[in-house]
Design a protein around this motif. Structure first.
Motif, PDB file in Angstrom:
ATOM      1  N   ALA B  87       0.842  -1.195   0.000  1.00  0.00           N
ATOM      2  CA  ALA B  87       0.000   0.000   0.000  1.00  0.00           C
ATOM      3  C   ALA B  87       0.879   1.248   0.000  1.00  0.00           C
ATOM      4  CB  ALA B  87      -0.901   0.001   1.217  1.00  0.00           C
ATOM      5  N   ARG B  88       0.304   2.349  -0.514  1.00  0.00           N
ATOM      6  CA  ARG B  88       1.030   3.605  -0.479  1.00  0.00           C
ATOM      7  C   ARG B  88       1.237   4.034   0.980  1.00  0.00           C
ATOM      8  NH1 ARG B  88      -0.013   8.832  -0.184  1.00  0.00           N
ATOM      9  NH2 ARG B  88      -2.209   8.515   0.214  1.00  0.00           N
ATOM     10  N   SER B  89       2.144   4.955   1.155  1.00  0.00           N
ATOM     11  CA  SER B  89       2.429   5.520   2.486  1.00  0.00           C
ATOM     12  C   SER B  89       2.987   4.476   3.445  1.00  0.00           C
ATOM     13  CB  SER B  89       1.192   6.184   3.108  1.00  0.00           C
ATOM     14  OG  SER B  89       0.324   5.231   3.648  1.00  0.00           O
ATOM     15  N   GLU B  91       6.295   3.559   3.163  1.00  0.00           N
ATOM     16  CA  GLU B  91       7.666   3.587   2.637  1.00  0.00           C
ATOM     17  C   GLU B  91       8.605   2.739   3.479  1.00  0.00           C
ATOM     18  OE1 GLU B  91       5.683   6.106   2.198  1.00  0.00           O
ATOM     19  OE2 GLU B  91       5.844   6.089   0.016  1.00  0.00           O
ATOM     20  N   LYS B 108      -0.364  -0.451  -4.385  1.00  0.00           N
ATOM     21  CA  LYS B 108      -1.794  -0.709  -4.559  1.00  0.00           C
ATOM     22  C   LYS B 108      -2.556   0.612  -4.551  1.00  0.00           C
ATOM     23  CE  LYS B 108      -1.958  -5.188  -2.225  1.00  0.00           C
ATOM     24  NZ  LYS B 108      -2.529  -5.890  -1.064  1.00  0.00           N
ATOM     25  N   GLN B 180      18.128   4.091  -0.929  1.00  0.00           N
ATOM     26  CA  GLN B 180      19.181   5.088  -0.709  1.00  0.00           C
ATOM     27  C   GLN B 180      20.347   4.466   0.045  1.00  0.00           C
ATOM     28  OE1 GLN B 180      17.372   8.345   1.288  1.00  0.00           O
ATOM     29  NE2 GLN B 180      15.939   8.767  -0.365  1.00  0.00           N
ATOM     30  N   GLU B 223      12.177   7.176  -6.663  1.00  0.00           N
ATOM     31  CA  GLU B 223      11.105   6.479  -5.952  1.00  0.00           C
ATOM     32  C   GLU B 223      11.012   7.180  -4.605  1.00  0.00           C
ATOM     33  OE1 GLU B 223       9.186   3.945  -7.085  1.00  0.00           O
ATOM     34  OE2 GLU B 223      10.185   4.012  -9.031  1.00  0.00           O
ATOM     35  N   THR B 224      10.098   8.130  -4.500  1.00  0.00           N
ATOM     36  CA  THR B 224      10.111   9.044  -3.368  1.00  0.00           C
ATOM     37  C   THR B 224      10.059   8.303  -2.028  1.00  0.00           C
ATOM     38  OG1 THR B 224       9.002  10.648  -4.735  1.00  0.00           O
ATOM     39  CG2 THR B 224       8.966  11.046  -2.370  1.00  0.00           C
ATOM     40  N   GLY B 225      10.965   8.716  -1.163  1.00  0.00           N
ATOM     41  CA  GLY B 225      11.009   8.123   0.172  1.00  0.00           C
ATOM     42  C   GLY B 225      11.665   6.762   0.198  1.00  0.00           C
ATOM     43  N   TYR B 228      16.041   5.079  -5.800  1.00  0.00           N
ATOM     44  CA  TYR B 228      16.088   5.425  -7.222  1.00  0.00           C
ATOM     45  C   TYR B 228      15.958   4.168  -8.057  1.00  0.00           C
ATOM     46  CZ  TYR B 228      17.730   9.891  -5.522  1.00  0.00           C
ATOM     47  OH  TYR B 228      17.818  11.088  -4.873  1.00  0.00           O
TER      48      TYR B 228
END
Lengths: 521, 232
Positions: B87-89, B91, B108, B180, B223-225, B228
């Motif tokens: 799911a998003r959020s 990370e 998702k 990262q 890929e934020t959070g 890359y």
């Protein structure tokens, strides 16, 4: 050791004066009775020795006055019963005068010495009692769990140890008097200015003049290892300022014990509060993630199943395919709304943990544009960056939300084909980012309510949305100590600007000049 | 990895929600894959052991435990590509999964097209296996690793040693999300895994030198959070 000296000097501390004197008389009488039969056997000089011994014993055991009495009695009895002519007080030989004088002197000197010893022993016994009481106080304070208990223990020991009344005043970190701390005893009036002086300077303040009026006269700072926690205000139980003064050192010791106890209780409180906070935060985030999982799972299935209908083979008829596409789109929108609602719930709970890192803002602009993808298909995005933008510290995931929401709004409200512009500039200690479009602009510019939940720019709008986007933006920006504002552009269109504090970015060390190795030229 | 027919790769889907499994299965079967399903991570590990799949799709929110543990277990004896569904959020979960050895993730909800594209990319990498080429071309850029040459539109591009190392790591993991932490360890060494800003600055440099529009990069994607991804 103590017990011996006690035995020597204060054998019968309870004896009254007349009892001591009666004992003295008895001792001398007994000596006379014992020595009379020995008169033929012993020299008079040795008999005198026995009387001297009696005086010595009396003076050591019963004190100075009985010693003097014993000296006079012994001289009298010796003279009367032993010195010829016997049974008279007449002295034939002048040398007995020396005997009398020696006896008196011995009595006085030993009496004095014994008295001094006794006083010393008394003092050290009193010291010991106090030390024991202080250690008892320390023990009780270390068991105290609340400030009320500390207060009670302090009062009882002030009474026991110093015959004083007292009250504790506590101050918070900023130096403001905490309520409910100074209202303990109705009998003691406190002069708040003196207390403040004692607190601020961290030194005892004494004002003996106040004693008579029932005010606390001595204000001792509660110096704990971390900081001064408060003040203990003391007044003597009888109106005798000297008593307070004499007890000063002891009272200061007590104050430092109380200070440590108060600080300990403070940190216990802090630890407990942190614990509770952690537990409730964990609970909240587990509820949110459970809700989020339960809402998203059917949505994922819905989006996926509708999508697999769209691309199914053999292809559906046009009408059915359009329906399937519509289902997918609506499900995606619903998913976006659920995402926004959950974000808002997280942010509204007040303590979102920011994963702040130093980073270039253009990176998150690029990732937002890519993330929106299809939604921006009809709107080219132009990014204008000022030269040499510094790194800024922010949570990339959250700021990406801000960009996505702003870009989504811009795309939604502006005519197809029109460009969306993003500009980044720095202003003194701020970075200002503006997202503007060429749509109709906001109806109510400068209205802070625009950023409230469920408020929409157009009241009766065919555009989908419930008005959470800007509210989320504001919550995120405010969590970053920035501000956000909406405006209409002079040439038409809406623009939303937000700021991020610049701070001091970490230094990026220059790479050593490329020298052959890895130089890919 | 397996001796499977490359035309009919075998995919194991570990997901507890039946309807999601269903559309994932149909999407993959359209791609010519043979699909096996598992509802729990325990069952998933058993299936992975017996079937030797060419790709594993894993839902991170399984009822019987942590998806990250599943990945660690699987990585103990298998190099099969793992695509995580998350799911998003989340990370943190994604980073943990990637650091544990997952290759990529899908957020998702996702569409059929996205799913097929990711699966294809991972299977392609898997089948290409060891036959690595020192030559890469993307956008206007060509790279020859054997001769340490980077050129853009035929013109040589000057890269610093760190930029070049970063590019090499990205190229070697084409299509894969690199966290990262992973990139920092690979490029700067194990002592600098917290200096995320260095990584960001140097990624920025690479984009300036290699991307057509550095603010909207097409190849070195953020890929934020998380990290890359290099996409040719």
């Amino acid at each position: 050791m103590t017990t011996t000296s006690k035995h020597l000097s204060v054998p019968h501390p309870d004896l009254r004066d007349w009892q001591r004197h009666a004992l003295t008389i008895l001792a001398c009488a007994v000596t006379t009775l014992i020595t009379t039969p020995l008169i033929g056997l012993l020299d008079l000089a040795n008999i005198v020795m026995l009387f001297l011994l009696t005086v010595l014993l009396v003076s050591v055991t019963l004190g100075l006055k009985p010693a003097l009495l014993a000296a006079f009695l012994s001289v009298g009895l010796f003279d009367f019963f032993f010195v010829p002519p016997r049974f008279t007080f007449v002295v034939n030989d002048g040398q007995y005068l020396v005997t009398f004088a020696v006896m008196l002197v011995v009595a006085i000197i030993t009496g004095r010495l014994a008295g001094g010893l006794r006083r010393q022993a008394d003092d050290s016994a009193a010291e010991e009692r106090h030390a024991r009481a202080l250690s008892e106080m320390a023990r009780e304070l270390s068991g105290a769990l609340t400030l009320e208990q500390v207060m009670e223990i302090t009062r009882s020991f002030l009474h026991r140890l110093a015959h004083a009344r007292g009250d504790i005043l506590l101050y918070d970190k900023g130096g403001a008097l905490l309520p409910n701390t100074a209202t303990g005893s109705p009998t003691l009036t406190i002069e708040p200015r003196l207390a403040t002086i004692a607190y601020e300077q961290g030194k005892p303040v004494e004002c003996s003049l106040l004693v008579d009026s029932g005010y606390a006269a001595l204000y001792l700072p509660l110096k704990a290892p971390m900081r001064v926690r408060g003040v203990i205000a003391v007044a003597p139980e009888e109106n005798t300022p000297e008593a307070l003064h004499a007890q000063r050192a002891r009272l200061e010791t007590m104050a430092s014990l109380v200070a440590i106890a108060v600080e300990r209780i403070h940190y216990v409180d802090v630890a407990q509060r942190t614990q509770v906070q952690m537990v409730s935060e964990r609970l909240r985030s587990s509820i949110l993630s459970a809700v989020s999982h339960d809402l998203r799972t059917p949505l994922t299935a819905l989006v996926g199943l509708a999508d697999s209908l769209v691309v199914s083979k053999p292809p559906l008829g046009d009408a059915a395919r359009e329906s399937a596409e519509a289902i997918r789109e609506q499900a995606e929108r619903l998913s976006g709304l659920v995402g926004n609602l959950l974000d808002m719930a997280r942010l509204h709970a007040g303590d979102v943990t920011l994963h702040k890192e130093w980073q270039p803002v253009e990176e998150v602009i690029g990732s937002s544009i890519k993330l929106l993808g299809r939604a921006l298909a009809e709107h080219p995005v132009r990014v204008t960056l000022a030269d040499n933008l510094p790194l800024v510290e922010f949570d990339s995931v959250l700021i990406e939300r801000v960009f996505c929401n702003l870009l989504e709004n811009a795309a939604k409200y502006s005519p197809p084909g029109s460009a969306i512009e993003i500009g980044v500039i720095t202003r003194s200690d701020l970075m200002e980012i503006t997202v503007s479009d060429r749509g109709p602009g906001f109806l109510r510019v400068g209205d802070a309510a625009l950023f409230d939940m469920f408020v929409r720019g157009e009241t009766e709008s065919a555009k989908p949305g419930v008005g959470l986007g800007l509210a989320i933006c504001r919550a995120i920006i405010e969590a970053h100590d920035g501000s956000i504002a909406a405006a209409n552009r002079p040439q038409g269109g809406a623009s939303v600007s937000f700021t991020l504090p610049l701070g001091e970015p970490p230094v990026i060390e220059e790479e050593p000049l490329p020298g052959g190795e890895g130089d890919a030229s | 990895m397996s001796a499977a027919n490359p035309a009919n790769p075998m995919v194991l889907v570990v997901e507890d929600e039946k309807q999601i499994r269903r559309f994932v299965r149909t999407s993959l079967e359209e791609e010519g894959c043979r699909v096996f399903e598992a509802e729990t991570s325990a069952q998933g590990l058993l299936e992975a052991g017996s079937r030797k799949p060419d790709l594993v799709m894993l839902d991170l929110g399984l009822p019987d435990g942590n998806g990250v543990d599943f990945i660690r277990d699987l990585r103990g004896w298998s190099d099969v590509p793992i695509l995580v569904l998350s799911a998003r959020s989340n990370e943190k979960d994604k980073i943990q999964a990637l650091d544990a050895g997952a290759d990529d993730y899908l957020t998702k909800p996702f569409g059929v097209g996205e799913l097929q594209a990711r699966a294809r990319a991972l299977l392609r990498r898997q089948s290409r296996g060891e036959e690595a080429s020192p030559l890469f071309a993307f956008g206007e850029v060509t790279v020859d690793l054997s001769r340490r040459l980077v050129a853009r539109n035929g013109e040589p591009v000057h890269l610093t040693p760190i930029e070049y190392r970063l590019l090499c790591v990205l190229l070697a993991n084409t299509g894969k999300v690199l966290t990262q932490r992973h990139l920092l360890r690979e490029v700067w060494g194990p002592s600098s895994v917290e200096s995320y800003h260095y990584l960001r600055v140097y990624v920025g440099h690479l984009r300036q030198k290699l991307e057509i529009d550095p603010t909207q990069p097409r190849h070195i994607q953020t890929e934020t959070g998380v990290g890359y991804r290099f996409q040719p």
